[in-house]
Design a protein around this motif. Structure first.
Motif, PDB file in Angstrom:
ATOM      1  N   THR A  78       0.820  -1.217   0.000  1.00 27.82           N
ATOM      2  CA  THR A  78       0.000   0.000   0.000  1.00 27.82           C
ATOM      3  C   THR A  78       0.854   1.267   0.000  1.00 27.82           C
ATOM      4  OG1 THR A  78      -0.190  -0.139   2.403  1.00 27.82           O
ATOM      5  CG2 THR A  78      -2.007  -1.068   1.094  1.00 27.82           C
ATOM      6  N   PHE A  79       2.143   1.138   0.273  1.00 30.44           N
ATOM      7  CA  PHE A  79       3.043   2.293   0.247  1.00 30.44           C
ATOM      8  C   PHE A  79       3.378   2.720  -1.181  1.00 30.44           C
ATOM      9  CE2 PHE A  79       5.553  -1.574   0.663  1.00 30.44           C
ATOM     10  CZ  PHE A  79       6.492  -1.451  -0.355  1.00 30.44           C
ATOM     11  N   LEU A  80       3.015   1.901  -2.167  1.00 29.00           N
ATOM     12  CA  LEU A  80       3.276   2.248  -3.565  1.00 29.00           C
ATOM     13  C   LEU A  80       2.129   3.060  -4.148  1.00 29.00           C
ATOM     14  CD1 LEU A  80       4.680  -1.110  -5.009  1.00 29.00           C
ATOM     15  CD2 LEU A  80       5.955   0.991  -4.532  1.00 29.00           C
ATOM     16  N   SER A  81       2.460   3.863  -5.141  1.00 27.66           N
ATOM     17  CA  SER A  81       1.484   4.618  -5.923  1.00 27.66           C
ATOM     18  C   SER A  81       1.695   4.284  -7.393  1.00 27.66           C
ATOM     19  CB  SER A  81       1.676   6.123  -5.722  1.00 27.66           C
ATOM     20  OG  SER A  81       1.448   6.477  -4.387  1.00 27.66           O
ATOM     21  N   PRO A  82       0.689   4.505  -8.216  1.00 23.91           N
ATOM     22  CA  PRO A  82       0.844   4.186  -9.639  1.00 23.91           C
ATOM     23  C   PRO A  82       2.071   4.832 -10.288  1.00 23.91           C
ATOM     24  CG  PRO A  82      -1.453   4.607  -9.157  1.00 23.91           C
ATOM     25  CD  PRO A  82      -0.673   4.938  -7.904  1.00 23.91           C
ATOM     26  N   GLU A  83       2.386   6.071  -9.920  1.00 28.15           N
ATOM     27  CA  GLU A  83       3.516   6.756 -10.567  1.00 28.15           C
ATOM     28  C   GLU A  83       4.867   6.137 -10.238  1.00 28.15           C
ATOM     29  OE1 GLU A  83       2.631   9.126  -6.796  1.00 28.15           O
ATOM     30  OE2 GLU A  83       1.420   8.411  -8.453  1.00 28.15           O
ATOM     31  N   HIS A  84       4.923   5.277  -9.245  1.00 24.71           N
ATOM     32  CA  HIS A  84       6.178   4.599  -8.925  1.00 24.71           C
ATOM     33  C   HIS A  84       6.562   3.570  -9.991  1.00 24.71           C
ATOM     34  CE1 HIS A  84       5.209   5.623  -4.494  1.00 24.71           C
ATOM     35  NE2 HIS A  84       5.959   6.565  -5.041  1.00 24.71           N
ATOM     36  N   PHE A  85       5.590   3.131 -10.773  1.00 21.00           N
ATOM     37  CA  PHE A  85       5.846   2.158 -11.833  1.00 21.00           C
ATOM     38  C   PHE A  85       6.344   2.892 -13.072  1.00 21.00           C
ATOM     39  CE2 PHE A  85       3.190   0.028  -8.875  1.00 21.00           C
ATOM     40  CZ  PHE A  85       3.494  -1.321  -8.973  1.00 21.00           C
ATOM     41  N   SER A  86       7.255   2.269 -13.792  1.00 21.99           N
ATOM     42  CA  SER A  86       7.903   2.969 -14.904  1.00 21.99           C
ATOM     43  C   SER A  86       7.101   2.936 -16.202  1.00 21.99           C
ATOM     44  CB  SER A  86       9.302   2.401 -15.143  1.00 21.99           C
ATOM     45  OG  SER A  86       9.230   1.033 -15.482  1.00 21.99           O
ATOM     46  N   LEU A  87       6.284   1.924 -16.401  1.00 20.65           N
ATOM     47  CA  LEU A  87       5.498   1.827 -17.637  1.00 20.65           C
ATOM     48  C   LEU A  87       4.051   2.238 -17.396  1.00 20.65           C
ATOM     49  CD1 LEU A  87       6.662  -1.565 -19.199  1.00 20.65           C
ATOM     50  CD2 LEU A  87       7.414   0.743 -19.776  1.00 20.65           C
ATOM     51  N   LYS A  88       3.493   2.953 -18.345  1.00 22.22           N
ATOM     52  CA  LYS A  88       2.104   3.411 -18.231  1.00 22.22           C
ATOM     53  C   LYS A  88       1.123   2.246 -18.035  1.00 22.22           C
ATOM     54  CE  LYS A  88      -0.899   6.749 -18.238  1.00 22.22           C
ATOM     55  NZ  LYS A  88      -1.000   7.608 -17.061  1.00 22.22           N
ATOM     56  N   PRO A  89       1.234   1.144 -18.792  1.00 23.40           N
ATOM     57  CA  PRO A  89       0.312   0.029 -18.532  1.00 23.40           C
ATOM     58  C   PRO A  89       0.415  -0.506 -17.102  1.00 23.40           C
ATOM     59  CG  PRO A  89       1.335  -0.258 -20.665  1.00 23.40           C
ATOM     60  CD  PRO A  89       2.039   0.899 -19.996  1.00 23.40           C
ATOM     61  N   HIS A  90       1.615  -0.552 -16.563  1.00 24.60           N
ATOM     62  CA  HIS A  90       1.782  -1.010 -15.182  1.00 24.60           C
ATOM     63  C   HIS A  90       1.145  -0.025 -14.210  1.00 24.60           C
ATOM     64  CE1 HIS A  90       5.511  -3.701 -16.194  1.00 24.60           C
ATOM     65  NE2 HIS A  90       4.400  -4.095 -16.793  1.00 24.60           N
ATOM     66  N   GLN A  91       1.251   1.261 -14.503  1.00 25.46           N
ATOM     67  CA  GLN A  91       0.620   2.276 -13.656  1.00 25.46           C
ATOM     68  C   GLN A  91      -0.898   2.102 -13.649  1.00 25.46           C
ATOM     69  OE1 GLN A  91       1.962   6.017 -15.284  1.00 25.46           O
ATOM     70  NE2 GLN A  91       4.041   5.770 -14.497  1.00 25.46           N
ATOM     71  N   ILE A  92      -1.450   1.857 -14.824  1.00 27.73           N
ATOM     72  CA  ILE A  92      -2.902   1.696 -14.954  1.00 27.73           C
ATOM     73  C   ILE A  92      -3.372   0.450 -14.202  1.00 27.73           C
ATOM     74  CG2 ILE A  92      -4.755   1.191 -16.611  1.00 27.73           C
ATOM     75  CD1 ILE A  92      -3.178   2.992 -18.623  1.00 27.73           C
ATOM     76  N   ILE A  93      -2.653  -0.641 -14.361  1.00 25.66           N
ATOM     77  CA  ILE A  93      -3.034  -1.891 -13.687  1.00 25.66           C
ATOM     78  C   ILE A  93      -2.934  -1.733 -12.175  1.00 25.66           C
ATOM     79  CG2 ILE A  93      -2.413  -4.316 -13.344  1.00 25.66           C
ATOM     80  CD1 ILE A  93      -1.392  -4.223 -16.334  1.00 25.66           C
ATOM     81  N   PHE A  94      -1.849  -1.123 -11.709  1.00 21.99           N
ATOM     82  CA  PHE A  94      -1.702  -0.943 -10.261  1.00 21.99           C
ATOM     83  C   PHE A  94      -2.798  -0.035  -9.720  1.00 21.99           C
ATOM     84  CE2 PHE A  94      -0.107   0.950  -6.365  1.00 21.99           C
ATOM     85  CZ  PHE A  94       0.230  -0.189  -5.655  1.00 21.99           C
ATOM     86  N   ASP A  95      -3.130   1.015 -10.453  1.00 23.75           N
ATOM     87  CA  ASP A  95      -4.200   1.912 -10.023  1.00 23.75           C
ATOM     88  C   ASP A  95      -5.522   1.156  -9.901  1.00 23.75           C
ATOM     89  OD1 ASP A  95      -5.259   4.523  -9.329  1.00 23.75           O
ATOM     90  OD2 ASP A  95      -6.211   4.515 -11.305  1.00 23.75           O
ATOM     91  N   ALA A  96      -5.797   0.285 -10.854  1.00 21.41           N
ATOM     92  CA  ALA A  96      -7.022  -0.525 -10.796  1.00 21.41           C
ATOM     93  C   ALA A  96      -7.014  -1.394  -9.539  1.00 21.41           C
ATOM     94  CB  ALA A  96      -7.135  -1.392 -12.045  1.00 21.41           C
ATOM     95  N   CYS A  97      -5.900  -2.052  -9.285  1.00 17.59           N
ATOM     96  CA  CYS A  97      -5.787  -2.911  -8.097  1.00 17.59           C
ATOM     97  C   CYS A  97      -5.953  -2.103  -6.820  1.00 17.59           C
ATOM     98  CB  CYS A  97      -4.444  -3.633  -8.091  1.00 17.59           C
ATOM     99  SG  CYS A  97      -4.246  -4.831  -9.425  1.00 17.59           S
ATOM    100  N   LYS A  98      -5.341  -0.954  -6.794  1.00 13.11           N
ATOM    101  CA  LYS A  98      -5.412  -0.102  -5.600  1.00 13.11           C
ATOM    102  C   LYS A  98      -6.849   0.355  -5.338  1.00 13.11           C
ATOM    103  CE  LYS A  98      -3.134   3.747  -3.392  1.00 13.11           C
ATOM    104  NZ  LYS A  98      -1.916   4.464  -3.283  1.00 13.11           N
ATOM    105  N   GLN A  99      -7.527   0.762  -6.397  1.00 12.88           N
ATOM    106  CA  GLN A  99      -8.908   1.221  -6.222  1.00 12.88           C
ATOM    107  C   GLN A  99      -9.833   0.077  -5.813  1.00 12.88           C
ATOM    108  OE1 GLN A  99     -10.577   4.246  -8.674  1.00 12.88           O
ATOM    109  NE2 GLN A  99      -8.576   4.848  -9.474  1.00 12.88           N
ATOM    110  N   LEU A 100      -9.635  -1.089  -6.393  1.00 12.17           N
ATOM    111  CA  LEU A 100     -10.427  -2.250  -5.980  1.00 12.17           C
ATOM    112  C   LEU A 100     -10.169  -2.577  -4.511  1.00 12.17           C
ATOM    113  CD1 LEU A 100      -9.975  -4.499  -9.139  1.00 12.17           C
ATOM    114  CD2 LEU A 100     -12.153  -3.573  -8.297  1.00 12.17           C
ATOM    115  N   HIS A 101      -8.909  -2.561  -4.129  1.00  9.86           N
ATOM    116  CA  HIS A 101      -8.528  -2.870  -2.742  1.00  9.86           C
ATOM    117  C   HIS A 101      -9.150  -1.870  -1.764  1.00  9.86           C
ATOM    118  CE1 HIS A 101      -6.031  -4.368   0.530  1.00  9.86           C
ATOM    119  NE2 HIS A 101      -5.669  -3.121   0.783  1.00  9.86           N
TER     120      HIS A 101
END
Length: 152
Positions: free
Chosen positions: A46-69
């Motif tokens: 939970t300490f991660l944010s989407p912008e910490h990921f280097s690729l845009k698709p990874h940012q989008i996927i992580f954001d989806a997971c974070k919002q679901l969580h």
């Protein structure tokens, strides 16, 4: 002679700009895959944010997971895919879904195949380190830009 000394001491910027920014694709993929496989994994990063990921698709996927969580919903492959398919990617000219913009369900399935979530928190810290390095490089680029624009 003076010109040779000055040129000799000049930094070689071409070698700097030709390199990829610091990143760890393996760690990013392991985190995303781990989150979709292990219901407890998202709580460990939970300490991660989407912008910490280097690729845009990874940012989008992580954001989806974070919002679901955050809504106490599962972060499994199916829920992430549905969440992404229900949203439009407004950063593109074509009206495509976020699922399409990340490469479709195949991309999600490939991430889920890659990994487990055993060391997910350590992978998260590695991603933070790479993000901090990218931020430092960004600041350096800004300093270079400002120095080039400066005319006393």
């Amino acid at each position: 002679m003076v010109a040779q000394i000055v040129n000799k001491n000049q930094p070689n910027f071409t070698s700097i700009f030709d390199k990829f920014p610091p990143q760890s694709m393996a760690a990013e993929e392991a985190i995303l895959g781990g989150i979709m496989l292990d219901p407890e994994a998202m709580g460990r990063v939970t300490f991660l944010s989407p912008e910490h990921f280097s690729l845009k698709p990874h940012q989008i996927i992580f954001d989806a997971c974070k919002q679901l969580h955050e809504k106490n919903l599962p972060t499994d492959l199916m829920h992430v895919a549905v969440w992404l398919s229900d949203r439009i990617d407004y950063t593109t000219q074509n009206k495509i879904t976020l699922l399409e913009s990340i490469g479709g369900q195949l991309m999600l399935a490939q991430l889920a195949e890659v990994t487990d979530a055993i060391n997910i928190d350590q992978y998260g810290y590695l991603i933070l380190k790479k993000y901090a390095l990218r931020c430092g490089i960004s600041v350096g680029y800004e300093i270079i830009r400002l120095a080039q624009e400066f005319n006393p």
